[in-house]
Design an enzyme around this catalytic site. Sequence first.
Site, short mmCIF file in Angstrom:
data_model
loop_
_atom_site.label_atom_id
_atom_site.label_comp_id
_atom_site.label_asym_id
_atom_site.label_seq_id
_atom_site.Cartn_x
_atom_site.Cartn_y
_atom_site.Cartn_z
N HIS A 326 3.34 -3.28 -1.32
CA HIS A 326 2.04 -2.89 -0.78
C HIS A 326 0.89 -3.44 -1.59
CE1 HIS A 326 4.43 0.02 1.51
NE2 HIS A 326 3.41 0.08 2.33
N GLY A 327 1.10 -3.60 -2.88
CA GLY A 327 -0.02 -4.12 -3.66
C GLY A 327 0.34 -4.34 -5.11
#
Lengths: 469, 325
Positions: A326-327
């Site tokens: 996701h990041g």
Amino acid sequence: MLFPTIEFAIFFILIFSLNWSTIKFPLVRKIILVIASYFFYGYWDWRFMTLLFLCSFSNYFFGIFIGLFQQKNYKKIILVISVCVNLLILGFFKYYGFFISSFNNIMIQFGLNFHLPILNIILPVGISFFTFQAMSYVIDVYRGEIKPSKSLIDIMLYISFFPQLVAGPIVRAKDFIPQLSVTPDYKDIKLNSAVILIISGLFKKMIIANYLSTMLVDKVFANPLNYSTLEVLFAVYGYAIQIYCDFSAYSDIAIGVAHLLGYHFPKNFDHPYRSQSLQEFWKRWHISLSSWLKDYLYIPLGGSKKGKIRTYINLSLTMLLGGLWHGASWNFIIWGGLHGGVLAVERFFKKDDFHKKNIVIIILSTLGVFHFVCLCWIFFRAVTLKGAIVYLRAFSNIGITPTLITPFVIVLIICGIVIHFIPDTFSEKLKNRYKKVPVFVQGIIIGFFFLLLSSLSPEGVAPFIYFQF
Amino acid sequence: MKKNNLRDVVIILSILIVFSITFNTTSIYNWAFNQKIGGVRTFFLTIITPIKNITDSLYLSAPYSNSRAVFLRLTENKNNTSIENTVYDLTSDHEELFSIDRKLSILLLGDSMMKEAFSFMFKKSLVEEKSILTTTLASYASGLSRPDFFDWNDEVDNIFANKKFDTIVATLGMNDAQDIEYEGIKYFLNTEKWDSLYKNRARNFISKLSNNTDRIYWIGIPPMRDKRYDDRMRKINSLYMSVCNEFENVFFIDITPFVSYQNKYSDYLKINNKTVKVRLSDGKHLTNDGAKLITDFIVSLIKKDFKFEYTRTIFQEEMIDIIDY
């Protein structure tokens, strides 16, 4: 361009017309869709069209080479090279800064005057989605689940198809590529499903997600210490609803748009907040990602077949990497780690049947899972780890008068929760009733809905949350 | 089970287009109006303007406008204290009376935002004010991230050595969303260490200003068109807001409500039934009209916070800019 905009409406009407008017010329139609998809992507940033092409081109050839060799060892070598290339692309654009800064910070901690150079790298929109999709193709070819495609256009279309290009769902090669060799049937278009998906998606995004974001969530998360305990709590609930509505809206609209073009995507969300266990939650939330992680990471690691301890490790590792997907931030790793940890604990204590019988236990389980997921969302939403900790501290802001909890905000949160608990039978009845209505009347009903949505939605459209991944 | 074919889809799309053009022309017109000036904008405005005129004359846009107005009224947060009220709640402890003989001295300090629209509009609003004197200290592309390029601390040290200001209106941050190199180490944007370093710099700078004046009005950064840049600016804004809250005589003014629509970036705003362009085409800077919304507000605050003896003379007093980059 964003889905709920006039630009996209004009773009879609044009592509819809071209798609069906060239139905008798499959190659021409596919080329048009590829050009449209690249235009769609280039609208964000034209510089990364080359990256998208290179990703498609390289994975096409990896598939061809795997198909050419008979010996499993050679196939494996090509598979490993292709996975490394795809991960290298993803790693460079998404994680280079994160790993280098973490490394440099460690050097500082140890008092060493050595640091690696940092580059100012722009993150291409949707890179996490299309690289995973590309890997899915090569792995499926290796496993023999599909034959390597001889058509570069098919692979380019599979990887870049605009409805799902920038924020999913992550469509498997074995689900989509066979559809490309069949001409869509213009006499059997899933119109009703498409309409219901698109309208519900627009409502979730333009009304629920947008207003919750501007009226409550963004303000409280920006300065949690300035708000009361109630606002801090409601902002977490609000964010849980916002991210669900935002993300599922994109998926719904993508699936609906694909239906109208004659293609079928699997559903990506299935009322996740009605889950009674975290395991069930992950069968209902971002289904395309969780199933991708299960099939291409968890199972190859050994899944649950190598003993209990290994199972827990595999679960935790899969979710940690899922968080990292996701990041590039410790927040996402912690978010993934929390989910992985609790999944391991659930596995330790139970049984696979997660449907409880006693109504009290059902309610308590559902509430428990929802609140745990909300707690994890704090790490997901906060910009930094420190921000998440400050947010948790803000739960003790008892003396402040709440000003953001308006009736409208409460209605939005309730709407977002009620959506999850509408009985499936009721939804089916509604859909079946709608299908019986004459097409002309359907058009008028849809027209009124669009008009209502347009008049109630805020001016300007915030991008979808998952674009940042 | 009934199957839908292409004809059904075309019917529905056609009805949708007719509906949109008939009842939703305002929304389409606003979209076309807000496009960048060029062929596309001209093309769509040429088509939609006559249609809008017809639908308006037949009151076909009324359902859209009325339902929107009712909805916005019903969902308005009546608890929100306006910025104006919040600042007015602060009691002025200034007993000194400012006049032509003892002018209120204002330092306008900042980057290109101050250098361009803000200082121009301040001067314009204050041209009749004989009891106020402004000085502009502004530099393009400056901020606190790159003291090697422009050292704000040195600049304010120099100016405070020679002059005292009663109040300062300042804005910085727009150029600061970049990695900071400090003592040989690079601190990367969007990391905690960067946040901490930048916040300390802001604190030290604002502390210096605070010690050298009676009151500071710190203007926040408006929303930006580019999402990533906007996220960074919001972060920097929150850092400044937090630092300003540490000082009793520093007031952070969040200008988002002034120059945005529902807290989101907007090139145009409807003010007194007139469409006003508030942002320049770069999606960052304010137009003079946009700046005026803020400068008018700040001038009203200054007039509330300081006491003036108003006398009129027939002569225009000069407003001197000491340092202008």
